[in-house]
Design an enzyme around this catalytic site. Sequence first.
Site, mmCIF file in Angstrom:
data_model
loop_
_atom_site.group_PDB
_atom_site.id
_atom_site.type_symbol
_atom_site.label_atom_id
_atom_site.label_comp_id
_atom_site.label_asym_id
_atom_site.label_seq_id
_atom_site.Cartn_x
_atom_site.Cartn_y
_atom_site.Cartn_z
ATOM 1 C CE LYS A 89 -4.033 2.031 0.627
ATOM 2 N NZ LYS A 89 -3.749 2.676 -0.662
ATOM 3 C CD GLN A 110 3.369 4.610 2.130
ATOM 4 O OE1 GLN A 110 3.875 5.513 1.512
ATOM 5 N NE2 GLN A 110 2.231 4.765 2.804
ATOM 6 C CE LYS A 113 4.412 7.553 5.639
ATOM 7 N NZ LYS A 113 4.296 8.544 4.595
ATOM 8 C CE LYS A 125 4.692 7.471 -2.475
ATOM 9 N NZ LYS A 125 3.890 8.055 -1.372
ATOM 10 N N GLY A 164 -3.013 8.253 -4.028
ATOM 11 C CA GLY A 164 -2.419 9.470 -4.582
ATOM 12 C C GLY A 164 -1.153 9.874 -3.848
ATOM 13 C CG ASP A 165 3.113 11.081 -2.999
ATOM 14 O OD1 ASP A 165 3.048 10.948 -1.764
ATOM 15 O OD2 ASP A 165 4.076 11.638 -3.555
ATOM 16 C CB THR A 208 -2.271 13.449 4.561
ATOM 17 O OG1 THR A 208 -2.621 12.282 3.828
ATOM 18 C CG2 THR A 208 -0.796 13.399 4.905
ATOM 19 C CG ASN A 239 -4.547 16.105 -0.225
ATOM 20 O OD1 ASN A 239 -4.043 15.410 0.663
ATOM 21 N ND2 ASN A 239 -5.849 16.165 -0.397
ATOM 22 C CB SER A 376 -5.629 4.642 2.175
ATOM 23 O OG SER A 376 -5.514 5.744 1.321
HETATM 24 P P1 NDP Z 1 0.238 17.881 -4.012
HETATM 25 O O1 NDP Z 1 0.682 17.596 -5.399
HETATM 26 O O2 NDP Z 1 -1.217 18.046 -3.743
HETATM 27 O O3 NDP Z 1 0.966 19.215 -3.488
HETATM 28 C C1 NDP Z 1 2.342 19.326 -3.453
HETATM 29 C C2 NDP Z 1 2.687 20.742 -3.049
HETATM 30 O O4 NDP Z 1 4.099 20.830 -2.858
HETATM 31 C C3 NDP Z 1 2.350 21.760 -4.119
HETATM 32 O O5 NDP Z 1 2.064 22.994 -3.516
HETATM 33 C C4 NDP Z 1 3.641 21.822 -4.919
HETATM 34 O O6 NDP Z 1 3.825 23.039 -5.624
HETATM 35 C C5 NDP Z 1 4.676 21.691 -3.822
HETATM 36 N N1 NDP Z 1 5.904 21.107 -4.334
HETATM 37 C C6 NDP Z 1 6.061 19.924 -4.970
HETATM 38 N N2 NDP Z 1 7.345 19.735 -5.300
HETATM 39 C C7 NDP Z 1 7.998 20.817 -4.858
HETATM 40 C C8 NDP Z 1 9.353 21.216 -4.900
HETATM 41 N N3 NDP Z 1 10.286 20.432 -5.463
HETATM 42 N N4 NDP Z 1 9.687 22.406 -4.335
HETATM 43 C C9 NDP Z 1 8.756 23.177 -3.764
HETATM 44 N N5 NDP Z 1 7.449 22.852 -3.692
HETATM 45 C C10 NDP Z 1 7.094 21.686 -4.227
HETATM 46 O O7 NDP Z 1 0.879 16.740 -3.110
HETATM 47 P P2 NDP Z 1 0.448 16.269 -1.643
HETATM 48 O O8 NDP Z 1 -0.017 17.434 -0.850
HETATM 49 O O9 NDP Z 1 -0.399 15.076 -1.783
HETATM 50 O O10 NDP Z 1 1.858 15.758 -1.079
HETATM 51 C C11 NDP Z 1 2.780 16.615 -0.392
HETATM 52 C C12 NDP Z 1 3.744 15.783 0.411
HETATM 53 O O11 NDP Z 1 3.022 14.989 1.364
HETATM 54 C C13 NDP Z 1 4.596 14.794 -0.370
HETATM 55 O O12 NDP Z 1 5.869 14.661 0.241
HETATM 56 C C14 NDP Z 1 3.832 13.485 -0.210
HETATM 57 O O13 NDP Z 1 4.671 12.362 -0.381
HETATM 58 C C15 NDP Z 1 3.370 13.627 1.223
HETATM 59 N N6 NDP Z 1 2.231 12.785 1.576
HETATM 60 C C16 NDP Z 1 1.035 12.895 0.925
HETATM 61 C C17 NDP Z 1 -0.028 12.113 1.311
HETATM 62 C C18 NDP Z 1 -1.379 12.264 0.713
HETATM 63 O O14 NDP Z 1 -2.319 11.656 1.236
HETATM 64 N N7 NDP Z 1 -1.571 13.054 -0.324
HETATM 65 C C19 NDP Z 1 0.118 11.082 2.366
HETATM 66 C C20 NDP Z 1 1.395 11.099 3.037
HETATM 67 C C21 NDP Z 1 2.404 11.909 2.609
HETATM 68 P P3 NDP Z 1 3.229 23.214 -7.125
HETATM 69 O O15 NDP Z 1 1.774 23.480 -6.963
HETATM 70 O O16 NDP Z 1 4.027 24.346 -7.656
HETATM 71 O O17 NDP Z 1 3.507 21.914 -7.814
#
Ligand code: NDP
Length: 444
Positions: A89, A110, A113, A125, A164-165, A208, A239, A376
């Site tokens: 997962k 993961q 976690k 992943k 998603g991620d 999250t 997100n 999830s």
């Molecule tokens: P999203 O795609 O919804 O959002 C990512 C955000 O981070 C956006 O604002 C994006 O900016 C910014 N971003 C991405 N890459 C970079 C970078 N290299 N430098 C600066 N800003 C960056 O992703 P999530 O919110 O889902 O995920 C965010 C983090 O949380 C990740 O590390 C993910 O692995 C982790 N995570 C997510 C989970 C989930 O349920 N969604 C669960 C557990 C962990 P822009 O809009 O410009 O792309």
Amino acid sequence: MTYVERVLKDLKKRNPGEPEFHQAATEILTTLAPVVEKHPEYEKAGLLERFVEPERVVMFRVPWVDDKGKVHVNKGYRVQFNSAIGPYKGGLRFHPSVNLSIIKFLGLEQILKNSLTGLPIGGGKGGSDFDPKGKSDREIMAFCQSFMTELYRHIGADTDVPAGDIGVGGREIGFLFGQYKKIRNEHVGVLTGRGLSYGGSLVRTEATGYGLIYITEEALKVRGESFEGKTVVISGSGNVAIYACQKAQSLGAKVVAMYDSNGYIYDPNGINLDVVKDIKEVKRGRIKEYAERVPGSTYTEGCKGIWTIPCDIALPCATQNEIDAQAAQTLVDNGCKYVGEGANMPSTLEAIDIFQKNGVVFLPAKAANAGGVATSALEMAQSSGRMFWSFEEVDAQLKNIMVNIYHNIDEAAREYGYEGNYVMGANIAGFKKVADAMMAQGIV
Ligand code: NDP
């Protein structure tokens, strides 16, 4: 050389050019040293060697055609890392930076976690170096369909359940699920984060971010504090960041800054989240627009400067290695007392060291952002039981899971003599269950 040192040295030699994987493995394995010392049978069973080697790595071609008729080819990945305690997962990440090293670091994290959630889910992943930014809905659909045309043969509701991620939200999960269902002719819980009309769970979207706030709230509570009146800086505006902001604000915190990959906004009056949601969720635009719409706020090009804004609590919620040693030191110097990792591995090893040496309460990603995968797993339970739970019911379970995680990692850290070191606590608590299961199942 100790067992852990040997395994790490060997891992670096056998997996060259994978710096993120080395970083995650180093963080995890070094903290497990006291556990493997206590259990010499682990070394005999080659447990750590097996733990750091994925059970299966799938890499594939993803061809698709853009709106102008041009053919593109991306790389697709699924790392099925460990299924000792349940089906693989873990999320799918679509971002141009994606490579095998990043997917392996995320997969390794993961495993622990998912174990920490207390639910029966193994670790995996996947993703692609596809960049969803600026693509039309049709192009996104074409890519997702091509991606699933290969992925479908490797996953299944009892085998591997992606979610998603970064770059994979509700729209992408919808297209991926549609293609899976068409090829397999079965409507099952093979992906989580699905829409509510086709098997999704309430609270999954918020999970999250909410979970991050619930665990931080518990860490505050046991120290006689709360979010009320605290100044918070959140990186990202996706997100995780959006729903962390929403929950923190509902508990009385003032969130003053957020960013996207171009730059950050600072709003001393507190972020107006409706504006952020409109820009990022509805229009898929740039955070820069916020400063044009909200008087009193400013926009600064580039991300790094966000950590110079004084705050009580920092919540990195964008991506790996956002906080380096310099940013960590600035946060500490400005009086930051709590750091909760919403993103995966947002702090470098040096940054973590600075936080811990300065008494910052540091909640590592595998504990702090486990709320997403936990919900999830609740979605999987609802799918297989053909049930649909209320928002309140799922939210209450999520909160309960996060509070339990906090106390589990706190206790594990104490048990091994590292009180308050939640990196140790999370790795040890997560690893013990996986190690037990792997030992019971023989050399496989
Ligand atoms: P999203 O795609 O919804 O959002 C990512 C955000 O981070 C956006 O604002 C994006 O900016 C910014 N971003 C991405 N890459 C970079 C970078 N290299 N430098 C600066 N800003 C960056 O992703 P999530 O919110 O889902 O995920 C965010 C983090 O949380 C990740 O590390 C993910 O692995 C982790 N995570 C997510 C989970 C989930 O349920 N969604 C669960 C557990 C962990 P822009 O809009 O410009 O792309």
